[in-house]
Design a protein around this motif. Sequence first.
Motif, PDB file in Angstrom:
ATOM      1  N   PHE A 112       0.843  -1.188   0.000  1.00 13.89           N
ATOM      2  CA  PHE A 112       0.000   0.000   0.000  1.00 13.89           C
ATOM      3  C   PHE A 112       0.885   1.248   0.000  1.00 13.89           C
ATOM      4  O   PHE A 112       1.883   1.310   0.692  1.00 13.89           O
ATOM      5  CB  PHE A 112      -0.906  -0.026   1.239  1.00 13.89           C
ATOM      6  N   ASN A 113       0.521   2.230  -0.772  1.00  9.92           N
ATOM      7  CA  ASN A 113       1.245   3.502  -0.923  1.00  9.92           C
ATOM      8  C   ASN A 113       2.612   3.346  -1.583  1.00  9.92           C
ATOM      9  O   ASN A 113       3.439   4.237  -1.494  1.00  9.92           O
ATOM     10  CB  ASN A 113       1.408   4.239   0.401  1.00  9.92           C
ATOM     11  N   GLN A 114       2.890   2.222  -2.213  1.00  7.25           N
ATOM     12  CA  GLN A 114       4.147   2.061  -2.937  1.00  7.25           C
ATOM     13  C   GLN A 114       4.028   2.718  -4.301  1.00  7.25           C
ATOM     14  O   GLN A 114       3.004   2.607  -4.967  1.00  7.25           O
ATOM     15  CB  GLN A 114       4.469   0.572  -3.123  1.00  7.25           C
ATOM     16  N   LYS A 115       5.061   3.402  -4.704  1.00  5.45           N
ATOM     17  CA  LYS A 115       5.087   4.009  -6.032  1.00  5.45           C
ATOM     18  C   LYS A 115       5.349   2.907  -7.069  1.00  5.45           C
ATOM     19  O   LYS A 115       6.228   2.073  -6.870  1.00  5.45           O
ATOM     20  CB  LYS A 115       6.192   5.055  -6.099  1.00  5.45           C
ATOM     21  N   PRO A 116       4.597   2.901  -8.180  1.00  4.98           N
ATOM     22  CA  PRO A 116       4.830   1.850  -9.187  1.00  4.98           C
ATOM     23  C   PRO A 116       6.141   2.077  -9.937  1.00  4.98           C
ATOM     24  O   PRO A 116       6.595   3.213 -10.103  1.00  4.98           O
ATOM     25  CB  PRO A 116       3.639   1.983 -10.129  1.00  4.98           C
ATOM     26  N   PHE A 117       6.732   0.982 -10.386  1.00  2.00           N
ATOM     27  CA  PHE A 117       7.903   1.075 -11.233  1.00  2.00           C
ATOM     28  C   PHE A 117       7.477   1.498 -12.628  1.00  2.00           C
ATOM     29  O   PHE A 117       6.351   1.245 -13.053  1.00  2.00           O
ATOM     30  CB  PHE A 117       8.614  -0.284 -11.324  1.00  2.00           C
TER      31      PHE A 117
END
Length: 135
Positions: A87-92
């Motif tokens: 959750f709240n991770q920036k996508p690659f």
Amino acid sequence: MNKQKKAAPTGSKFKPLTETNIAENKRPYKVELALNTILHNGPRGITQPEAFTSYRESCLHTTISSLKHEKGINFVSQPDFNTVVYFNQKPFSRYWLASDKDRVNALKLLNAYRSNRGLPKVSYEAWHKPDNKAA
């Protein structure tokens, strides 16, 4: 103290470097591995985790930037939301070659690196639309 030099080891494991086998003993550059993986993936493109799995690349965005600015090979990038695990991770970002012209330039550069190491040329088929826009 014995200051005599030891003789070179003998046997099948030791192979002295000569002009004929220097090229085959050279390791590939990181940019060569990146180009090979990008061309191999074709329209699927590549993300940072895929590059790490493929050839242990930890800074794909830097390699893409150097290919763009130093070698003139253009890329298209978009966030890949399938790479989000937490959750709240920036996508690659997922990177593709921008056009068939860029694919040809990337292939020429890859084959130049391969020929410097004494390896045969490789070829990858086009995957772009005929109107020369990105896939």
